[in-house]
Design a protein around this motif. Structure first.
Motif, PDB file in Angstrom:
ATOM      1  N   LEU A  87      -0.236   1.944   2.227  1.00  0.00           N
ATOM      2  CA  LEU A  87       0.337   1.550   0.939  1.00  0.00           C
ATOM      3  C   LEU A  87       1.109   0.244   1.053  1.00  0.00           C
ATOM      4  N   ARG A  88       1.828   0.076   2.168  1.00  0.00           N
ATOM      5  CA  ARG A  88       2.561  -1.180   2.369  1.00  0.00           C
ATOM      6  C   ARG A  88       1.602  -2.365   2.454  1.00  0.00           C
ATOM      7  N   VAL A  89       0.459  -2.168   3.093  1.00  0.00           N
ATOM      8  CA  VAL A  89      -0.527  -3.248   3.189  1.00  0.00           C
ATOM      9  C   VAL A  89      -1.155  -3.535   1.827  1.00  0.00           C
ATOM     10  N   MET A  90      -1.428  -2.474   1.040  1.00  0.00           N
ATOM     11  CA  MET A  90      -1.966  -2.688  -0.302  1.00  0.00           C
ATOM     12  C   MET A  90      -0.981  -3.489  -1.160  1.00  0.00           C
ATOM     13  N   ALA A  91       0.306  -3.200  -0.979  1.00  0.00           N
ATOM     14  CA  ALA A  91       1.330  -3.896  -1.756  1.00  0.00           C
ATOM     15  C   ALA A  91       1.545  -5.315  -1.255  1.00  0.00           C
ATOM     16  N   ASN A  92       1.436  -5.521   0.067  1.00  0.00           N
ATOM     17  CA  ASN A  92       1.707  -6.834   0.659  1.00  0.00           C
ATOM     18  C   ASN A  92       0.811  -7.028   1.871  1.00  0.00           C
ATOM     19  N   PRO A  93      -0.349  -7.685   1.712  1.00  0.00           N
ATOM     20  CA  PRO A  93      -1.274  -7.844   2.844  1.00  0.00           C
ATOM     21  C   PRO A  93      -0.733  -8.722   3.955  1.00  0.00           C
ATOM     22  N   ARG A  94       0.398  -9.389   3.739  1.00  0.00           N
ATOM     23  CA  ARG A  94       1.002 -10.218   4.785  1.00  0.00           C
ATOM     24  C   ARG A  94       2.037  -9.448   5.598  1.00  0.00           C
ATOM     25  N   ASP A  95       2.168  -8.150   5.341  1.00  0.00           N
ATOM     26  CA  ASP A  95       3.044  -7.302   6.151  1.00  0.00           C
ATOM     27  C   ASP A  95       2.337  -7.051   7.480  1.00  0.00           C
TER      28      ASP A  95
END
Length: 641
Positions: A87-95
């Motif tokens: 979910l964090r990657v979906m929200a921010n692919p630069r994480d």
């Protein structure tokens, strides 16, 4: 009550014997008929998780089914952490941290070498993944490269769908796509279902970004939330830490590895509110460590506190048993430590020689109870696991259950308007997330249509746009100088880029109204369009947006308490304003469209609605069968059939 002690010269060997004898005793209890116990009636509690491997190996060798609960919180479970990172990657692919965790998880499962290679291709793993192409294929293992490309494409699709697909559905799609190793009935699958239920509830009231932030806060504030329980039908021995057994009771409890304690030494620099700061110093000449006076006092304070906590925890462990309690330990040498010392001193037990005897004790209230003491220095003889009872299978063929309640709980106005125009187009574009092949070719140097629309809307909303395109500036000025633009400028009340969220018949709708204003006691809605059309084409295109304007009118009515009087679509390129009738017919009123929308999703039936808009559809020359019918009709009219 019984005590099982395993003797050996080496503690590791003694622990292995202890685990084998615990397995043997479990099989004996299950094989007994009076009282009759099953595997799920039995729990093995340990204080230190370091010993779990010996016990699970012994249970595997004995054929004893078991499930392990290491005492971690729900949000620390591997499967929950994997989905959270996704979910964090979906929200921010630069994480970068979250992306690396997902790539190494069972969701993608690439090798460490592939992850390192990806990192060396650019300054950020996310950027490297986005720019990955066939030129880099020789640098990767073939399977790793295939997995990376597949995940990159899937991630791009999820990010495009995040505005109109709930994140619990995206997570479920990711689990199906990866074949995540969690079978039904297991604790891992129970955790996944619990997490998906949380995501499903959250998707009705917050965005993906907000849910990711809430997860971080909940995980920090409630790290010990209990795991979801596995399927109760599993006849397995529960192996868990004493801490995770608090509040639970079992007919039979083994408190094992009593000799194992926990680390209680203070750190090199320690602090006590009562004693202050203490330090452990190292003699540079001898290399020996030495506590100063404060550190020595802190060490004694921690030891006293740990001893009190240890005694309380031992009591908690023993009181988990309802009918039968077994205490097992490993003995190597003469030294007695941790719970072994407490047990030996309290009951005056001697573990120095092998024996099997029964000892009778009298409690303070005068009641007698017995303890079976079994001390051994040998391994047990193998004992066969009990055979499963034969059950006569009764086969009954049942009709498949009706499919219902599969509809989304939230949707965008854009998606609903697309459905009202053609359910098949909505199904392909919004439900499945496909992209059609029909695309307008931009002129050389021309700004992409989506970016141009974004700039025009921002300029008309009064927001600053860095280096705006000249065409965007021109189109914004077209509206300002138009009759509608001048009326809006004189309005007594005006809202631009008006975000809304409203519930209609159980469906939560979200959208954004470009402009609404009040003039002379009348409310008006305006939606700008930057489509590259002529004035004649604008009138044809207006029919496609009628439902969108009616839904906007419902949202404005809920805010102002009265419905808008008029609504316009302003096509800026031909500078053509077209008024839209807000009075719907019986069949195309918003409530009916929402009902049809939910029914179509529940039944997975999205019929094709052919009309002039088919030629403007992105799927006209691709996935939609309408192309064949139109081609046949054209050929017939031209006399070619």
């Amino acid at each position: 009550v019984e005590a099982i002690a395993a003797l050996s010269a080496q503690i590791d060997d003694a622990l292995g014997k202890e685990a084998r004898w615990v397995g043997r005793r479990i099989l004996e209890l299950v094989n007994e008929r009076d009282p009759a116990f099953t595997f799920k009636d039995i729990a093995v509690l340990v204080r230190n998780t370091e010993v779990l491997t010996e016990f699970t190996d012994a249970f595997d060798a004995a054929g004893i089914p078991y499930v392990i609960n290491r005492g971690r919180g729900f949000y620390d479970a591997r499967e929950v952490n994997d989905l959270t990172q996704l979910l964090r990657v979906m929200a921010n692919p630069r994480d970068e941290v979250a992306l690396a965790a997902v790539l190494r998880s069972p969701l993608v499962q690439v090798s460490d070498e592939a992850l390192l290679r990806l990192r060396t291709l650019g300054s950020n793993v996310g950027d490297s993944l986005t720019r990955l192409d066939r030129a880099a294929e020789p640098d990767f293992d073939a399977e790793d490269f295939r997995k990376l490309l597949r995940f990159r494409d899937r991630l791009r699709g999820w990010r495009m769908a995040r505005e109109h697909v709930s994140f619990d559905r995206m997570l479920l799609a990711a689990l199906d796509d990866s074949g995540y190793p969690a079978g039904p009935g297991t604790r891992a699958w129970a955790n996944i279902e619990k997490f998906l239920a949380q995501a499903r509830r959250a998707s009705t009231r917050m965005s993906l970004d907000e849910f990711v932030e809430e997860l971080a806060w909940v995980r920090a504030s409630n790290p010990r939330e209990a795991d979801a329980p596995p399927d109760d039908s599993g006849n397995v021995v529960n192996v868990m830490t004493v801490h995770s057994a608090k509040g639970l009771e079992f007919p039979v409890v083994f408190v094992s590895a009593l000799h194992k304690g926990v680390e209680t030494s203070p750190p090199i620099v320690a602090f006590s509110p009562k004693l202050g700061i203490g330090v452990r110093w190292r003699n540079p000449g001898t290399g020996e460590d030495k506590d100063d006076l404060f550190q020595h006092a802190i060490r004694e304070e921690r030891n006293r506190r740990e001893e009190e906590e240890s005694n309380r925890l031992f009591y908690v462990a023993m009181t988990r048993a309802e009918q039968h309690l077994a205490l097992s330990l490993s003995i190597s040498g003469k030294k007695r430590e941790n719970w072994v010392r407490l047990l030996a001193n309290s009951l005056n037990l001697d573990f120095d020689r092998p024996r099997d005897e029964t000892i009778t004790y009298t409690s303070p209230n005068g009641e007698d109870w017995t303890l079976r003491l079994f001390v051994t220095d040998r391994l047990p003889e193998p004992l066969p696991a009990p055979e499963p009872s034969e059950v006569k299978a009764i086969v009954e063929r049942l009709a498949p259950p009706p499919i219902a309640d599969q509809q989304d709980t939230n949707a965008t106005v854009t998606a609903l308007a697309s459905f009202s125009k053609c359910p098949r187009e909505y199904y392909l574009a919004h439900h499945l997330g496909y992209e059609g092949r029909l695309r307008r070719i931009e002129d050389a140097g021309e700004l992409p249509a989506a970016e141009l629309g974004t700039q025009v809307h921002a300029l008309l909303a009064g927001a600053s746009v860095e280096n705006p395109d000249p065409e965007a500036i021109r189109l914004a000025e077209v509206f300002r100088q138009s009759p509608l633009g001048r009326r809006a400028a004189r309005a007594s009340r005006l809202e631009r880029e008006f975000d809304f969220l409203m519930a209609v018949d159980g469906l939560v709708l979200r959208g954004q109204v470009d402009l609404w204003f009040e003039e002379g006691g009348e409310l008006a809605i305006v939606d700008y369009k930057t489509d590259k059309v002529t004035a004649l084409e604008a009138h044809e295109r207006a029919r496609d947006y009628a439902m969108q304007l009616r839904l906007y009118a419902m949202a404005v009515e809920r805010v102002t308490g009265r419905g808008p009087n008029r609504a316009w679509l302003h096509f800026l390129r031909p500078n053509t304003a077209i008024e839209v009738d807000l009075t719907p017919s019986l069949l195309d009123r918003p409530e009916q469209i929402i009902h049809d929308f939910e029914q179509a999703q529940s039944r997975l039936e999205f019929p094709l609605m052919e009309a002039d808009h088919c030629r403007r559809c992105a799927f006209f020359q691709d996935l939609c069968p309408s192309k064949y019918r139109h081609a046949k009709a054209e050929s017939a009219s031209n006399g070619k059939l």
